[in-house]
Write a protein that holds these residues in place. Structure first.
Motif, PDB file in Angstrom:
ATOM      1  N   MET A   1      21.633   1.312 -38.251  1.00 30.04           N
ATOM      2  CA  MET A   1      20.486   2.222 -38.208  1.00 30.04           C
ATOM      3  C   MET A   1      19.964   2.445 -39.613  1.00 30.04           C
ATOM      4  SD  MET A   1      20.369   5.914 -36.390  1.00 30.04           S
ATOM      5  CE  MET A   1      18.853   6.844 -36.275  1.00 30.04           C
ATOM      6  N   SER A   2      19.704   1.357 -40.325  1.00 28.68           N
ATOM      7  CA  SER A   2      19.179   1.465 -41.681  1.00 28.68           C
ATOM      8  C   SER A   2      17.695   1.779 -41.647  1.00 28.68           C
ATOM      9  CB  SER A   2      19.431   0.165 -42.446  1.00 28.68           C
ATOM     10  OG  SER A   2      18.763  -0.896 -41.820  1.00 28.68           O
ATOM     11  N   MET A   3      17.126   2.031 -42.824  1.00 29.90           N
ATOM     12  CA  MET A   3      15.731   2.404 -42.902  1.00 29.90           C
ATOM     13  C   MET A   3      14.798   1.265 -42.556  1.00 29.90           C
ATOM     14  SD  MET A   3      15.568   5.624 -43.774  1.00 29.90           S
ATOM     15  CE  MET A   3      13.994   5.909 -44.588  1.00 29.90           C
ATOM     16  N   SER A   4      15.210   0.034 -42.747  1.00 28.65           N
ATOM     17  CA  SER A   4      14.371  -1.106 -42.361  1.00 28.65           C
ATOM     18  C   SER A   4      15.241  -2.140 -41.680  1.00 28.65           C
ATOM     19  CB  SER A   4      13.687  -1.717 -43.594  1.00 28.65           C
ATOM     20  OG  SER A   4      14.634  -2.245 -44.481  1.00 28.65           O
ATOM     21  N   SER A   5      14.650  -2.868 -40.720  1.00 27.91           N
ATOM     22  CA  SER A   5      15.438  -3.822 -39.951  1.00 27.91           C
ATOM     23  C   SER A   5      15.020  -5.259 -40.174  1.00 27.91           C
ATOM     24  CB  SER A   5      15.336  -3.495 -38.450  1.00 27.91           C
ATOM     25  OG  SER A   5      13.989  -3.569 -38.019  1.00 27.91           O
ATOM     26  N   ASP A   6      13.810  -5.498 -40.679  1.00 26.63           N
ATOM     27  CA  ASP A   6      13.407  -6.862 -40.977  1.00 26.63           C
ATOM     28  C   ASP A   6      12.223  -6.821 -41.927  1.00 26.63           C
ATOM     29  OD1 ASP A   6      10.919  -6.659 -39.398  1.00 26.63           O
ATOM     30  OD2 ASP A   6      12.294  -6.645 -37.694  1.00 26.63           O
ATOM     31  N   SER A   7      11.889  -7.977 -42.451  1.00 21.73           N
ATOM     32  CA  SER A   7      10.854  -8.030 -43.466  1.00 21.73           C
ATOM     33  C   SER A   7       9.493  -7.625 -42.941  1.00 21.73           C
ATOM     34  CB  SER A   7      10.774  -9.451 -44.049  1.00 21.73           C
ATOM     35  OG  SER A   7      10.508 -10.392 -43.022  1.00 21.73           O
ATOM     36  N   ALA A   8       9.287  -7.695 -41.640  1.00 26.53           N
ATOM     37  CA  ALA A   8       7.978  -7.363 -41.095  1.00 26.53           C
ATOM     38  C   ALA A   8       7.631  -5.903 -41.271  1.00 26.53           C
ATOM     39  CB  ALA A   8       7.930  -7.733 -39.610  1.00 26.53           C
ATOM     40  N   ILE A   9       8.635  -5.045 -41.365  1.00 29.31           N
ATOM     41  CA  ILE A   9       8.345  -3.626 -41.509  1.00 29.31           C
ATOM     42  C   ILE A   9       8.984  -3.056 -42.755  1.00 29.31           C
ATOM     43  CG2 ILE A   9       8.086  -3.276 -39.030  1.00 29.31           C
ATOM     44  CD1 ILE A   9      10.861  -2.093 -38.984  1.00 29.31           C
ATOM     45  N   GLY A  10       9.521  -3.889 -43.593  1.00 33.46           N
ATOM     46  CA  GLY A  10      10.160  -3.425 -44.807  1.00 33.46           C
ATOM     47  C   GLY A  10       9.152  -3.119 -45.890  1.00 33.46           C
ATOM     48  N   PRO A  11       9.627  -2.742 -47.079  1.00 33.85           N
ATOM     49  CA  PRO A  11       8.742  -2.364 -48.158  1.00 33.85           C
ATOM     50  C   PRO A  11       7.931  -3.535 -48.677  1.00 33.85           C
ATOM     51  CG  PRO A  11      11.003  -2.508 -48.921  1.00 33.85           C
ATOM     52  CD  PRO A  11      11.041  -2.668 -47.438  1.00 33.85           C
ATOM     53  N   VAL A  12       6.736  -3.225 -49.114  1.00 37.16           N
ATOM     54  CA  VAL A  12       5.867  -4.208 -49.740  1.00 37.16           C
ATOM     55  C   VAL A  12       5.531  -3.700 -51.128  1.00 37.16           C
ATOM     56  CG1 VAL A  12       3.682  -5.438 -49.620  1.00 37.16           C
ATOM     57  CG2 VAL A  12       4.900  -4.860 -47.502  1.00 37.16           C
ATOM     58  N   GLN A  82      11.306   2.868 -52.437  1.00 36.44           N
ATOM     59  CA  GLN A  82      12.588   3.434 -52.864  1.00 36.44           C
ATOM     60  C   GLN A  82      13.365   3.978 -51.670  1.00 36.44           C
ATOM     61  OE1 GLN A  82      13.225   7.151 -55.535  1.00 36.44           O
ATOM     62  NE2 GLN A  82      13.175   5.389 -56.921  1.00 36.44           N
ATOM     63  N   ALA A  83      12.667   4.628 -50.735  1.00 39.07           N
ATOM     64  CA  ALA A  83      13.337   5.161 -49.548  1.00 39.07           C
ATOM     65  C   ALA A  83      13.945   4.033 -48.713  1.00 39.07           C
ATOM     66  CB  ALA A  83      12.355   5.983 -48.720  1.00 39.07           C
ATOM     67  N   TYR A  84      13.190   2.942 -48.523  1.00 37.17           N
ATOM     68  CA  TYR A  84      13.719   1.817 -47.756  1.00 37.17           C
ATOM     69  C   TYR A  84      14.902   1.164 -48.472  1.00 37.17           C
ATOM     70  CZ  TYR A  84       9.988   1.670 -44.262  1.00 37.17           C
ATOM     71  OH  TYR A  84       9.142   1.954 -43.222  1.00 37.17           O
ATOM     72  N   THR A  85      14.770   0.972 -49.767  1.00 37.06           N
ATOM     73  CA  THR A  85      15.848   0.326 -50.518  1.00 37.06           C
ATOM     74  C   THR A  85      17.126   1.138 -50.437  1.00 37.06           C
ATOM     75  OG1 THR A  85      14.283  -0.723 -52.032  1.00 37.06           O
ATOM     76  CG2 THR A  85      16.554  -0.499 -52.792  1.00 37.06           C
ATOM     77  N   ARG A  86      17.009   2.439 -50.617  1.00 41.24           N
ATOM     78  CA  ARG A  86      18.189   3.301 -50.526  1.00 41.24           C
ATOM     79  C   ARG A  86      18.707   3.360 -49.101  1.00 41.24           C
ATOM     80  NH1 ARG A  86      16.314   8.541 -54.241  1.00 41.24           N
ATOM     81  NH2 ARG A  86      16.421   7.479 -56.257  1.00 41.24           N
ATOM     82  N   GLY A  87      17.800   3.396 -48.133  1.00 44.10           N
ATOM     83  CA  GLY A  87      18.216   3.459 -46.734  1.00 44.10           C
ATOM     84  C   GLY A  87      18.988   2.235 -46.304  1.00 44.10           C
ATOM     85  N   ASP A  88      18.642   1.093 -46.869  1.00 44.70           N
ATOM     86  CA  ASP A  88      19.330  -0.137 -46.498  1.00 44.70           C
ATOM     87  C   ASP A  88      20.763  -0.196 -47.018  1.00 44.70           C
ATOM     88  OD1 ASP A  88      17.266  -1.147 -45.012  1.00 44.70           O
ATOM     89  OD2 ASP A  88      16.395  -2.331 -46.640  1.00 44.70           O
ATOM     90  N   THR A  89      21.144   0.738 -47.872  1.00 40.15           N
ATOM     91  CA  THR A  89      22.524   0.791 -48.345  1.00 40.15           C
ATOM     92  C   THR A  89      23.412   1.627 -47.422  1.00 40.15           C
ATOM     93  OG1 THR A  89      22.225   2.759 -49.751  1.00 40.15           O
ATOM     94  CG2 THR A  89      21.688   0.618 -50.718  1.00 40.15           C
ATOM     95  N   VAL A  90      22.792   2.314 -46.461  1.00 37.97           N
ATOM     96  CA  VAL A  90      23.574   3.145 -45.540  1.00 37.97           C
ATOM     97  C   VAL A  90      24.376   2.240 -44.613  1.00 37.97           C
ATOM     98  CG1 VAL A  90      23.466   4.812 -43.649  1.00 37.97           C
ATOM     99  CG2 VAL A  90      21.942   5.061 -45.627  1.00 37.97           C
ATOM    100  N   MET A  91      25.667   2.430 -44.623  1.00 37.71           N
ATOM    101  CA  MET A  91      26.560   1.618 -43.802  1.00 37.71           C
ATOM    102  C   MET A  91      26.618   2.189 -42.381  1.00 37.71           C
ATOM    103  SD  MET A  91      27.379  -0.615 -46.012  1.00 37.71           S
ATOM    104  CE  MET A  91      28.630  -1.502 -45.085  1.00 37.71           C
TER     105      MET A  91
END
Length: 223
Positions: A1-12, A82-91
């Motif tokens: 349940m990370s902040m982003s799940s694939d490049s289509a909706i990840g940070p740009v 920054q929110a997505y990058t940090r969210g993707d570190t959530v295990m």
């Protein structure tokens, strides 16, 4: 349940200047804008105020941004990235759902706090520029989609039956957004002007968890 799940909706990430000097100048303008918006608000912030704060000329500003609206969008994009990058570190893994939610809330609260003047600018800009309404809606959409998809996975295991995933995701997201705005931008509620990080994060996490992790009597299945 990370902040982003694939490049289509990840940070740009916005295109950066090609030289170190250019990147430093752009950074200086963004940092100055943050200070000016925090001091006088977005509506009253002028390009000349930003360049003066940054120690740059007005002409230099227009080498990097077409106007202060583009500058604000770039600053909010930085918050999003920054929110997505940090969210993707959530295990996630085999961790308890509440602990995962708490980590995600911690990411959002702390990142919002760091960018609070910028995000206050978006709320102000939306009052005078309808384009910012659509911009903020589009920026929020990926996170709402992730929450809605998680709700659908929970419902496949008999949790929170009958709740509309998209509407519920909107409600959870709006709670996070406006709670952060009230306490980190507006200065709290009448009679109470502050809340600790621990209190804020714990409250948001418990509400989010309790809204979804429940079953009707006799339901079975596990997450």
């Amino acid at each position: 349940m990370s902040m982003s799940s694939d490049s289509a909706i990840g940070p740009v990430t916005a295109e950066q200047p090609s030289t170190q000097r250019g990147r430093s100048t752009r950074r200086a303008l963004m940092d100055a804008a943050r200070e000016v918006i925090a001091r006088v608000g977005y509506a009253d912030a002028r390009v000349v105020d930003i360049t003066t704060e940054a120690g740059k000329s007005v002409g230099v500003f227009y080498n990097y941004f077409t106007d202060k609206a583009e500058l604000l969008r770039s600053m909010v994009d930085e918050f999003r990235d920054q929110a997505y990058t940090r969210g993707d570190t959530v295990m996630t893994g085999d961790r308890e759902p509440y602990e995962v939610i708490r980590d995600i809330v911690t990411v959002y609260w702390t990142t919002y706090r760091e960018h609070a003047p910028v995000l206050s600018g978006v709320f102000q800009a939306a009052q005078i520029d309808s384009a910012f309404v659509d911009y903020w809606r589009d920026l929020r959409a990926p996170a709402r989609t992730l929450i809605a998809n998680n709700i659908r996975r929970l419902q496949a295991h008999d949790y929170c039956p009958g709740m509309d995933p998209d509407i519920t995701a909107s409600a959870i997201g709006a709670m996070l957004d406006y709670f952060c705005y009230v306490w980190l931008v507006e200065g709290g509620e009448a009679g109470r002007s502050s809340v600790t990080d621990e209190e804020a994060i714990d409250t948001l996490s418990r509400i989010w968890f309790n809204a979804l992790w429940w079953k009707t009597e006799g339901a079975h299945g596990t997450t």
